[in-house]
Write a protein that holds these residues in place. Structure first.
Motif, PDB file in Angstrom:
ATOM      1  N   LYS A   1      11.910 -14.362  -1.123  1.00 49.76           N
ATOM      2  CA  LYS A   1      12.690 -13.192  -1.512  1.00 49.76           C
ATOM      3  C   LYS A   1      14.172 -13.322  -1.160  1.00 49.76           C
ATOM      4  N   TYR A   2      14.462 -13.979  -0.028  1.00 53.00           N
ATOM      5  CA  TYR A   2      15.844 -14.017   0.465  1.00 53.00           C
ATOM      6  C   TYR A   2      16.406 -15.427   0.623  1.00 53.00           C
TER       7      TYR A   2
ATOM      8  N   ASP B   1      10.079 -12.304  12.111  1.00 52.32           N
ATOM      9  CA  ASP B   1       9.697 -13.647  12.534  1.00 52.32           C
ATOM     10  C   ASP B   1       9.828 -14.666  11.410  1.00 52.32           C
ATOM     11  N   TYR B   2      10.348 -15.827  11.770  1.00 47.42           N
ATOM     12  CA  TYR B   2      10.414 -16.973  10.871  1.00 47.42           C
ATOM     13  C   TYR B   2      10.063 -18.206  11.718  1.00 47.42           C
ATOM     14  N   PRO B   3       8.770 -18.349  12.072  1.00 48.91           N
ATOM     15  CA  PRO B   3       8.396 -19.435  12.984  1.00 48.91           C
ATOM     16  C   PRO B   3       8.604 -20.810  12.362  1.00 48.91           C
TER      17      PRO B   3
ATOM     18  N   ASN C   1      -1.708 -14.335  10.199  1.00 49.65           N
ATOM     19  CA  ASN C   1      -1.402 -14.386   8.767  1.00 49.65           C
ATOM     20  C   ASN C   1      -0.210 -13.507   8.423  1.00 49.65           C
ATOM     21  N   GLY C   2      -0.083 -12.376   9.101  1.00 51.73           N
ATOM     22  CA  GLY C   2       1.051 -11.490   8.872  1.00 51.73           C
ATOM     23  C   GLY C   2       2.370 -12.144   9.245  1.00 51.73           C
ATOM     24  N   ILE C   3       2.362 -12.889  10.331  1.00 47.62           N
ATOM     25  CA  ILE C   3       3.578 -13.589  10.769  1.00 47.62           C
ATOM     26  C   ILE C   3       3.941 -14.686   9.778  1.00 47.62           C
ATOM     27  N   VAL C   4       2.933 -15.432   9.341  1.00 49.47           N
ATOM     28  CA  VAL C   4       3.169 -16.458   8.328  1.00 49.47           C
ATOM     29  C   VAL C   4       3.695 -15.806   7.046  1.00 49.47           C
ATOM     30  N   GLY C   5       3.155 -14.650   6.724  1.00 51.51           N
ATOM     31  CA  GLY C   5       3.614 -13.919   5.544  1.00 51.51           C
ATOM     32  C   GLY C   5       5.070 -13.516   5.653  1.00 51.51           C
ATOM     33  N   SER C   6       5.524 -13.184   6.862  1.00 49.33           N
ATOM     34  CA  SER C   6       6.923 -12.829   7.085  1.00 49.33           C
ATOM     35  C   SER C   6       7.825 -14.007   6.735  1.00 49.33           C
ATOM     36  N   ARG C   7       7.411 -15.192   7.145  1.00 51.04           N
ATOM     37  CA  ARG C   7       8.201 -16.389   6.821  1.00 51.04           C
ATOM     38  C   ARG C   7       8.197 -16.652   5.315  1.00 51.04           C
TER      39      ARG C   7
ATOM     40  N   PRO D   1      -1.110 -18.081   2.759  1.00 49.70           N
ATOM     41  CA  PRO D   1      -0.789 -17.875   4.170  1.00 49.70           C
ATOM     42  C   PRO D   1      -1.684 -18.619   5.147  1.00 49.70           C
ATOM     43  N   PHE D   2      -3.013 -18.506   5.001  1.00 49.25           N
ATOM     44  CA  PHE D   2      -3.825 -19.134   6.034  1.00 49.25           C
ATOM     45  C   PHE D   2      -3.834 -20.650   5.934  1.00 49.25           C
ATOM     46  N   LYS D   3      -3.793 -21.169   4.712  1.00 49.77           N
ATOM     47  CA  LYS D   3      -3.707 -22.626   4.563  1.00 49.77           C
ATOM     48  C   LYS D   3      -2.409 -23.135   5.168  1.00 49.77           C
ATOM     49  N   TYR D   4      -1.362 -22.366   4.972  1.00 50.61           N
ATOM     50  CA  TYR D   4      -0.070 -22.733   5.552  1.00 50.61           C
ATOM     51  C   TYR D   4      -0.152 -22.713   7.073  1.00 50.61           C
ATOM     52  N   LEU D   5      -0.808 -21.695   7.590  1.00 43.96           N
ATOM     53  CA  LEU D   5      -0.979 -21.569   9.037  1.00 43.96           C
ATOM     54  C   LEU D   5      -1.699 -22.774   9.610  1.00 43.96           C
ATOM     55  N   VAL D   6      -2.787 -23.168   8.961  1.00 45.38           N
ATOM     56  CA  VAL D   6      -3.556 -24.309   9.451  1.00 45.38           C
ATOM     57  C   VAL D   6      -2.698 -25.568   9.419  1.00 45.38           C
TER      58      VAL D   6
END
Length: 198
Positions: A164-165, A81-83, A152-158, A4-9
């Motif tokens: 999963k879906y 959220d799916y930013p 990180n939670g928002i990135v995790g949602s994406r 998640p955080f690497k993705y965020l960066v």
């Protein structure tokens, strides 16, 4: 798969230090629900604040869906959220920080004014100006954007949506375990609800 955080960066293009604010209180990411808890049909919407299709759906179709299906107790609507980019990620954080009672109001404000803030030279400043109408000042927005746990939670949602879906675009809707990508109209949702409640 990126963590998640690497993705965020990678998405936002900022360092960990730039996101860490001393004294900022972490806010846990949560999905938001509209409608009766015991509604017979649950619809999940994945959307991005910088997606023009999402804005069009939010502004033109969702009010009809709310009136005909949510307010009548037929549907429980879950927004996740799916930013699609760093600006959308930040807008998602700001909406989360608005609090449960103001969340959907801020969501509506951001989608209604998307053309102004998302395409401006300084989208974050545009977001700040927009959410002032919801009682959030610049300091509150800055604190949100510095909340690593929330981001990180928002990135995790994406990431969950993808893994999963099989979500890979916005808007995407989950109805009765099935994934439907792209903009939909009121008739689409009405037909699905009728099929599931026969």
């Amino acid at each position: 798969m990126l963590k998640p955080f690497k993705y965020l960066v990678a998405v936002v293009g900022v360092s960990l230090a730039a996101l860490t604010a001393q004294g900022a209180q972490a806010l846990e990411y949560k999905e938001h629900v509209m409608g009766a808890k015991d509604a017979p049909v649950t619809i999940v919407e994945y959307a991005s604040f910088t997606c023009p299709h999402c804005a069009r759906f939010a502004n033109d179709v969702f009010p009809e869906v709310k009136k005909d299906l949510i307010d009548t107790g037929k549907v429980k609507w879950i927004y996740r959220d799916y930013p699609l980019d760093g600006v959308a990620l930040r807008a998602s954080a700001v909406a989360q920080c608005a609090g449960d009672d103001r969340y959907f109001g801020v969501l509506e404000l951001l989608f209604k004014s998307q053309m102004e803030w998302a395409r401006s030279k300084d989208p974050i400043e545009g977001i700040k100006q927009t959410v002032r109408f919801a009682g959030m000042d610049g300091d509150a927005v800055d604190a949100c954007l510095a909340d690593e746990e929330l981001i990180n939670g928002i990135v995790g949602s994406r990431m969950e949506a993808e893994q999963k879906y099989n979500v890979n675009s916005t808007p995407t809707f989950l109805i009765d375990g099935k994934t439907y990508a792209g903009e939909k109209d009121l008739e689409f949702f009405t037909d699905k609800v009728n099929e599931l409640t026969k």
